[in-house]
Motif scaffolding. Structure first.
Motif, PDB file in Angstrom:
ATOM      1  N   LYS A   9     -11.396   3.572   9.537  1.00 28.94           N
ATOM      2  CA  LYS A   9     -11.378   2.047   9.882  1.00 28.94           C
ATOM      3  C   LYS A   9      -9.608   1.333   9.215  1.00 28.94           C
ATOM      4  N   ASP A  10     -10.658   0.937   7.847  1.00 36.29           N
ATOM      5  CA  ASP A  10      -9.952  -0.012   6.928  1.00 36.29           C
ATOM      6  C   ASP A  10      -7.804   0.578   6.439  1.00 36.29           C
ATOM      7  N   TYR A  11      -7.853   1.688   7.473  1.00 35.31           N
ATOM      8  CA  TYR A  11      -6.197   2.516   7.066  1.00 35.31           C
ATOM      9  C   TYR A  11      -4.818   1.746   6.884  1.00 35.31           C
ATOM     10  N   VAL A  12      -5.145   0.320   7.102  1.00 29.69           N
ATOM     11  CA  VAL A  12      -4.307   0.057   6.401  1.00 29.69           C
ATOM     12  C   VAL A  12      -4.356  -1.167   6.011  1.00 29.69           C
ATOM     13  N   ASN A  13      -5.260  -1.531   5.706  1.00 28.35           N
ATOM     14  CA  ASN A  13      -5.699  -2.594   5.359  1.00 28.35           C
ATOM     15  C   ASN A  13      -5.918  -2.682   3.408  1.00 28.35           C
ATOM     16  N   PHE A  14      -5.083  -2.638   2.466  1.00 32.75           N
ATOM     17  CA  PHE A  14      -4.043  -2.608   1.473  1.00 32.75           C
ATOM     18  C   PHE A  14      -4.299  -4.053   1.080  1.00 32.75           C
ATOM     19  N   ASN A  15      -5.101  -5.043   1.298  1.00 38.66           N
ATOM     20  CA  ASN A  15      -5.951  -5.791   0.358  1.00 38.66           C
ATOM     21  C   ASN A  15      -7.146  -6.143   1.246  1.00 38.66           C
ATOM     22  N   GLY A  16      -7.763  -7.177  -0.323  1.00 32.19           N
ATOM     23  CA  GLY A  16      -9.425  -7.107  -0.408  1.00 32.19           C
ATOM     24  C   GLY A  16      -9.444  -5.934  -1.786  1.00 32.19           C
ATOM     25  N   ARG A  17     -10.991  -6.208  -1.286  1.00 33.95           N
ATOM     26  CA  ARG A  17     -11.796  -4.773  -2.195  1.00 33.95           C
ATOM     27  C   ARG A  17     -12.157  -4.121  -2.197  1.00 33.95           C
ATOM     28  N   ALA A  18     -12.994  -2.585  -2.747  1.00 32.62           N
ATOM     29  CA  ALA A  18     -13.551  -2.085  -2.419  1.00 32.62           C
ATOM     30  C   ALA A  18     -14.653  -1.061  -3.285  1.00 32.62           C
TER      31      ALA A  18
END
Length: 119
Positions: A9-18
């Protein structure tokens, strides 16, 4: 499985942390699906068509979750390019992926483990 779906779902989310758990569960399900597809292709006698399609499908979400994992350790997402160095680059990325999160907050956002445990 929820971590894998969250990564998709977050496939284009390059921001934030995992967090580590998100990264490694996503990687585990990737490996399991790839092995199943490879076995299916070899049993049926197909060319590696399914694994190629799956690899292309999962490329962007894998890059995104890896960049977010690097952010969680306090590194820029550009560190992913070190993986282009044969052998040593992969080892460096593996070490970075295994490192624990930075504490409560860094320049990439709040610690997802902190938010999950204390909110």
């Amino acid at each position: 499985m929820n971590w894998y779906i969250k990564g998709l779902k977050d496939y284009v989310n390059f921001n934030g942390r995992a967090r580590r758990k998100e990264y490694w569960m996503f990687t585990l399900f990737n490996i399991i699906i790839s092995v199943i597809l490879s076995l299916l292709e070899s049993v049926v006698g197909l060319a590696p068509f399914l694994t190629t399609i799956y690899s292309l499908f999962i490329l962007l979400p894998s890059l995104a979750v890896t960049v977010r994992r690097l952010h969680d350790t306090g590194r820029s997402g550009w560190w992913i390019l070190i993986g282009l160095i044969p052998f040593i680059g992969g080892i460096v990325l593996l070490v970075f992926a295994c490192l624990d999160s930075e504490l409560k907050e860094n320049r990439f956002g709040p610690n997802p483990k902190w938010d999950e445990n204390f909110n």
